[in-house]
Enzyme design. Structure first.
Site, PDB file in Angstrom:
ATOM      1  N   HIS A 115      41.051 -19.723 -12.730  1.00  0.00           N
ATOM      2  CA  HIS A 115      41.587 -18.745 -12.535  1.00  0.00           C
ATOM      3  C   HIS A 115      41.632 -17.678 -13.571  1.00  0.00           C
ATOM      4  CE1 HIS A 115      45.388 -21.644 -10.799  1.00  0.00           C
ATOM      5  NE2 HIS A 115      44.181 -21.408 -10.131  1.00  0.00           N
ATOM      6  N   ASP A 123      41.779 -24.549 -12.497  1.00  0.00           N
ATOM      7  CA  ASP A 123      42.606 -23.446 -12.827  1.00  0.00           C
ATOM      8  C   ASP A 123      41.949 -22.679 -14.046  1.00  0.00           C
ATOM      9  OD1 ASP A 123      45.618 -22.935 -14.633  1.00  0.00           O
ATOM     10  OD2 ASP A 123      46.073 -24.943 -13.632  1.00  0.00           O
TER      11      ASP A 123
END
Ligand SMILES: *[C@@H]1O[C@H](CO)[C@@H](O)[C@H](O)[C@H]1NC(C)=O
Ligand SMILES: *[C@@H]1O[C@H](CO)[C@@H](O)[C@H](O)[C@H]1NC(C)=O
Ligand SMILES: *[C@@H]1O[C@H](CO)[C@@H](O)[C@H](O)[C@H]1NC(C)=O
Length: 392
Positions: free
Chosen positions: A237, A214
């Protein structure tokens, strides 16, 4: 001569006496990987905290099972400073349920002048990730290291592996320095943000390497005066300011600097994301500079319609005001055609955006091609090398 000698000895012994060391082993911790050492760590903390001197909690080499969620509370501490010097590895149980509903596996609450130096934290989150990706209903999971309402924190040379949820969370902290931190979880692990910051001020993150499924670093509402330097991200991310604007009354984000970062194979590079809902939140004063992108899907992105998975999207207008954001010396390769995307909204345009020396190529099947930029309601100026051509 004799007197000088005695004075020196007195000085040396008083400086030694000014520090007291507590070895977790002498409180019953066992580095055998099987014995639950939770109580021993808590007893060592309690002694260090009660000490009127600066205290060191010493964790020798070995693997220490911390079988339950553990809280180090600081409100009643006498000690002026506590250093936790870790040579070993702390592991969570393989059964994720042991900690998954506790919020945090290792929590610090209301501490001040605490240093965590060295060591590895392995939350063994793999089985929870499998549960989550299988679509079964499973707990959200624990953050590996959560620090709340604290100040003057140093985290140095710490390794965090395989968190169930976030690796490190700082919430409502003042003055924290994270240096030489290494964070690692699989690129496909859900919600394993590297470092999540909430309502904190004066946080510095330097010389760190973050590999996750993430956000590499996520900067939530209420953060100010952050300095992020020489951080390598990927996979994951990317570095995000957000998500912001879920709440109507939300504190803003101010004075954020990201410098000398590298992103490798990440979904985003430097991102600002806000929900499309009414909010009094804002972002004022963010600088992203000297950034290298290697095959990053969205190198520069502002998205004011953030809605992951496009599920139950609020579909309103984001009230978050985005103002004075600088992108300077951002170079490298984009994995998608649109390398610069500034997606704001008519009701609330982004203003004071500055692009300077942005040089990004779209690489498709190994061949560099011109990338494009896309703007919606973004206002500002562009100068220097601009590849793709600015849409401001
Ligand atoms: C620390 O102090 C508290 C209260 O003053 C006491 O309850 C606790 O037992 C002490 N812990 C140790 C290890 O001395
Ligand atoms: C912005 O943050 C930096 C630390 O990152 C700090 O040194 C500086 O004083 C802050 N600027 C303002 C105007 O508060
Ligand atoms: C670049 O990123 C894309 C999308 O993430 C991926 O499919 C591709 O394999 C990557 N290319 C290289 C050379 O790593």
């Amino acid at each position: 001569m004799k007197i000088v000698f005695l004075v020196i000895i007195a000085l040396i012994s008083s400086s030694l006496a000014a520090k007291v060391t507590y070895n977790v082993a002498s409180f019953g911790a066992k580095g055998d990987g099987n014995t639950d050492s939770t109580k021993a760590f808590l007893s060592a903390w309690s002694s260090a905290c009660n000490s009127t001197k600066s205290a060191v909690i010493y964790v020798p080499t070995g693997t220490y099972l911390i079988a339950k969620a553990i809280t180090f509370a600081g409100e009643k501490c006498q000690s002026g400073s506590i250093t936790i010097r870790i040579y070993g590895t702390l592991v969570a149980p393989f059964d994720y349920d042991a900690i998954a509903n506790s919020g945090d596996w290792i929590r610090f609450h209301r501490v001040s002048h605490v240093t965590i130096s060295g060591g590895t934290l392995d939350a063994r989150g793999g089985s929870l990730w499998s549960c989550k990706t299988s679509g079964k209903s499973c707990p959200s999971g624990a953050t590996t290291l959560g620090i709340y309402n604290s100040k003057n924190i140093v985290i140095s040379g710490l390794k965090s592996l395989n968190s169930q949820m976030f690796h490190i969370l700082l919430d409502t902290c003042i003055n924290a320095k994270l240096q030489g931190v290494s964070i690692s979880a699989s690129g496909s692990s859900p919600n394993t943000d590297g470092i999540h910051l909430m309502s904190s001020t004066g946080v510095t993150i330097v010389n760190s390497k973050i590999t996750t499924g993430d956000d590499c670093i996520s900067i939530g509402p209420g953060n100010s005066n952050l300095w992020i330097e020489s951080v390598a991200c990927g996979p994951g991310h990317g570095i995000s300011i957000g998500s912001l604007g879920w709440e109507l009354d939300e504190p803003g984000v101010q004075n954020i600097t990201v410098t000398r970062a590298t992103f490798r194979g990440t979904q985003n590079g430097v991102r600002i994301k806000t929900w499309a809902r009414a909010s009094h939140g804002f972002v004022t004063g963010a600088v992203f500079q000297h950034v290298t992108m290697v095959n990053v899907s969205n190198p520069i992105i502002i998205e004011q319609n953030y809605c992951p998975g496009n599920n139950n999207c609020p579909d309103q207008v984001s009230g978050v005001r985005v103002k004075d954001v600088v992108y300077e010396d951002i170079h490298g390769t984009s994995a998608s055609l649109v390398a610069v995307k500034l997606d704001c909204n008519q009701g609330n345009p982004c203003s004071g955006i500055r692009l300077k020396d942005v040089n990004l190529n779209y690489v498709r099947a190994g061949k560099p091609q011109p990338a494009v930029s896309s703007c919606a309601y973004a206002q500002g100026t562009a100068s220097g090398i601009l590849q793709p051509t600015s849409c401001l």
